[in-house]
Design a protein around this motif. Structure first.
Motif, mmCIF file in Angstrom:
data_model
loop_
_atom_site.group_PDB
_atom_site.id
_atom_site.type_symbol
_atom_site.label_atom_id
_atom_site.label_comp_id
_atom_site.label_asym_id
_atom_site.label_seq_id
_atom_site.Cartn_x
_atom_site.Cartn_y
_atom_site.Cartn_z
ATOM 1 N N ARG A 98 27.036 17.877 -12.588
ATOM 2 C CA ARG A 98 25.814 17.915 -11.777
ATOM 3 C C ARG A 98 25.048 19.218 -11.993
ATOM 4 O O ARG A 98 25.645 20.268 -12.196
ATOM 5 N N LEU A 99 23.742 19.104 -11.901
ATOM 6 C CA LEU A 99 22.913 20.296 -11.814
ATOM 7 C C LEU A 99 22.966 20.808 -10.376
ATOM 8 O O LEU A 99 23.057 20.004 -9.436
ATOM 9 N N ALA A 100 22.914 22.101 -10.207
ATOM 10 C CA ALA A 100 22.867 22.662 -8.853
ATOM 11 C C ALA A 100 21.600 22.153 -8.172
ATOM 12 O O ALA A 100 20.536 22.092 -8.805
ATOM 13 N N PRO A 101 21.702 21.768 -6.921
ATOM 14 C CA PRO A 101 20.526 21.253 -6.215
ATOM 15 C C PRO A 101 19.341 22.217 -6.284
ATOM 16 O O PRO A 101 19.480 23.413 -6.039
ATOM 17 N N GLY A 102 18.184 21.672 -6.679
ATOM 18 C CA GLY A 102 16.964 22.464 -6.756
ATOM 19 C C GLY A 102 16.840 23.353 -7.980
ATOM 20 O O GLY A 102 15.890 24.115 -8.098
ATOM 21 N N SER A 103 17.786 23.252 -8.928
ATOM 22 C CA SER A 103 17.781 24.164 -10.076
ATOM 23 C C SER A 103 17.002 23.650 -11.284
ATOM 24 O O SER A 103 16.806 24.375 -12.252
ATOM 25 N N HIS A 104 16.563 22.391 -11.251
ATOM 26 C CA HIS A 104 15.894 21.820 -12.421
ATOM 27 C C HIS A 104 14.809 20.850 -11.993
ATOM 28 O O HIS A 104 14.967 20.114 -11.011
ATOM 29 N N ALA A 105 13.725 20.830 -12.739
ATOM 30 C CA ALA A 105 12.571 19.988 -12.416
ATOM 31 C C ALA A 105 12.900 18.499 -12.438
ATOM 32 O O ALA A 105 12.338 17.721 -11.669
ATOM 33 N N THR A 106 13.812 18.076 -13.314
ATOM 34 C CA THR A 106 14.168 16.652 -13.418
ATOM 35 C C THR A 106 15.647 16.450 -13.085
ATOM 36 O O THR A 106 16.355 15.702 -13.755
ATOM 37 N N GLU A 107 16.080 17.109 -12.044
ATOM 38 C CA GLU A 107 17.485 17.117 -11.631
ATOM 39 C C GLU A 107 18.094 15.715 -11.504
ATOM 40 O O GLU A 107 19.161 15.440 -12.054
ATOM 41 N N ALA A 108 17.442 14.813 -10.803
ATOM 42 C CA ALA A 108 17.999 13.470 -10.573
ATOM 43 C C ALA A 108 18.167 12.710 -11.887
ATOM 44 O O ALA A 108 19.202 12.073 -12.105
ATOM 45 N N ALA A 109 17.193 12.786 -12.765
ATOM 46 C CA ALA A 109 17.272 12.071 -14.050
ATOM 47 C C ALA A 109 18.387 12.637 -14.925
ATOM 48 O O ALA A 109 19.129 11.881 -15.564
ATOM 49 N N VAL A 110 18.515 13.956 -14.968
ATOM 50 C CA VAL A 110 19.569 14.584 -15.776
ATOM 51 C C VAL A 110 20.941 14.224 -15.213
ATOM 52 O O VAL A 110 21.849 13.841 -15.967
ATOM 53 N N ASN A 111 21.106 14.298 -13.897
ATOM 54 C CA ASN A 111 22.387 13.925 -13.283
ATOM 55 C C ASN A 111 22.751 12.482 -13.600
ATOM 56 O O ASN A 111 23.911 12.176 -13.892
ATOM 57 N N LYS A 112 21.766 11.591 -13.553
ATOM 58 C CA LYS A 112 22.013 10.183 -13.850
ATOM 59 C C LYS A 112 22.483 10.011 -15.291
ATOM 60 O O LYS A 112 23.446 9.298 -15.562
ATOM 61 N N GLN A 113 21.814 10.685 -16.235
ATOM 62 C CA GLN A 113 22.210 10.600 -17.643
ATOM 63 C C GLN A 113 23.622 11.119 -17.867
ATOM 64 O O GLN A 113 24.410 10.511 -18.587
ATOM 65 N N LEU A 114 23.942 12.251 -17.263
ATOM 66 C CA LEU A 114 25.228 12.902 -17.506
ATOM 67 C C LEU A 114 26.413 12.152 -16.924
ATOM 68 O O LEU A 114 27.543 12.379 -17.333
ATOM 69 N N ASN A 115 26.169 11.263 -15.981
ATOM 70 C CA ASN A 115 27.262 10.562 -15.325
ATOM 71 C C ASN A 115 27.253 9.064 -15.593
ATOM 72 O O ASN A 115 27.948 8.307 -14.928
ATOM 73 N N ASP A 116 26.503 8.643 -16.595
ATOM 74 C CA ASP A 116 26.449 7.244 -17.008
ATOM 75 C C ASP A 116 27.249 7.108 -18.307
ATOM 76 O O ASP A 116 26.862 7.650 -19.341
ATOM 77 N N LYS A 117 28.366 6.395 -18.249
ATOM 78 C CA LYS A 117 29.272 6.289 -19.408
ATOM 79 C C LYS A 117 28.570 5.767 -20.658
ATOM 80 O O LYS A 117 28.805 6.255 -21.759
ATOM 81 N N GLU A 118 27.716 4.763 -20.493
ATOM 82 C CA GLU A 118 27.034 4.183 -21.646
ATOM 83 C C GLU A 118 26.055 5.166 -22.280
ATOM 84 O O GLU A 118 25.968 5.271 -23.496
ATOM 85 N N ARG A 119 25.332 5.895 -21.450
ATOM 86 C CA ARG A 119 24.385 6.888 -21.984
ATOM 87 C C ARG A 119 25.114 8.029 -22.684
ATOM 88 O O ARG A 119 24.679 8.513 -23.727
ATOM 89 N N VAL A 120 26.232 8.461 -22.103
ATOM 90 C CA VAL A 120 27.024 9.525 -22.727
ATOM 91 C C VAL A 120 27.569 9.046 -24.070
ATOM 92 O O VAL A 120 27.480 9.754 -25.079
ATOM 93 N N ALA A 121 28.107 7.832 -24.108
ATOM 94 C CA ALA A 121 28.644 7.281 -25.363
ATOM 95 C C ALA A 121 27.548 7.175 -26.416
ATOM 96 O O ALA A 121 27.757 7.530 -27.590
#
Length: 142
Positions: A98-121
């Motif tokens: 996870r990105l630290a809350p409030g630390s990135h302009a697109t925090e929710a999108a980045v968190n979603k990408q980083l924790n989606d197995k298919e996207r990571v693969a």
């Protein structure tokens, strides 16, 4: 043509003395930043305190803070952290990056990408991304 750096002059922190902890993977000093010749620890992107391990629930959470809130390398940094953990932990662990809350302009999108197995693969099948991750995790860096 040279690539323009997102954060051309990052603040570099000294390495910290390590506490002896058996429950925490040593990822912060072992991963090189994709843009700079410094570790994530030296740039204060990841710290020992931002790594949570719950052995009973087989869960690891790493919260990281990019050096700038519009860092285009945030997803790659998170991917490097995930790969490092996947390689160093038993497969029973669920990894949450996870990105630290409030630390990135697109925090929710980045968190979603980083924790989606298919996207990571899919990302790791991309030869260019795989090469960047390999460079960041190269053992000669540590």
């Amino acid at each position: 043509m040279p690539r323009e750096l997102i954060n051309a002059n990052p603040v570099v922190h000294g390495k910290k003395e390590r506490r002896v902890r058996n429950d925490s993977p040593n990822i912060d000093e072992d991963i090189k930043d994709p843009e700079h010749p410094y570790s994530l620890e030296e740039l204060n992107v990841v710290s020992e305190d931002s790594i949570e391990v719950n052995d009973k629930l087989n869960h690891v959470r790493v919260t990281f803070t990019p050096t700038v809130e519009h860092c285009s390398m945030a997803t790659i940094i998170g991917l490097c952290i995930r790969v490092k953990l996947m390689r160093s932990l038993p497969s029973r662990y669920k990894i949450d990056i996870r990105l630290a809350p409030g630390s990135h302009a697109t925090e929710a999108a980045v968190n979603k990408q980083l924790n989606d197995k298919e996207r990571v693969a899919a990302a790791l099948e991309n030869p260019n991304l795989a090469e960047v991750v390999a460079e960041c995790l190269a053992p000669t860096f540590a």
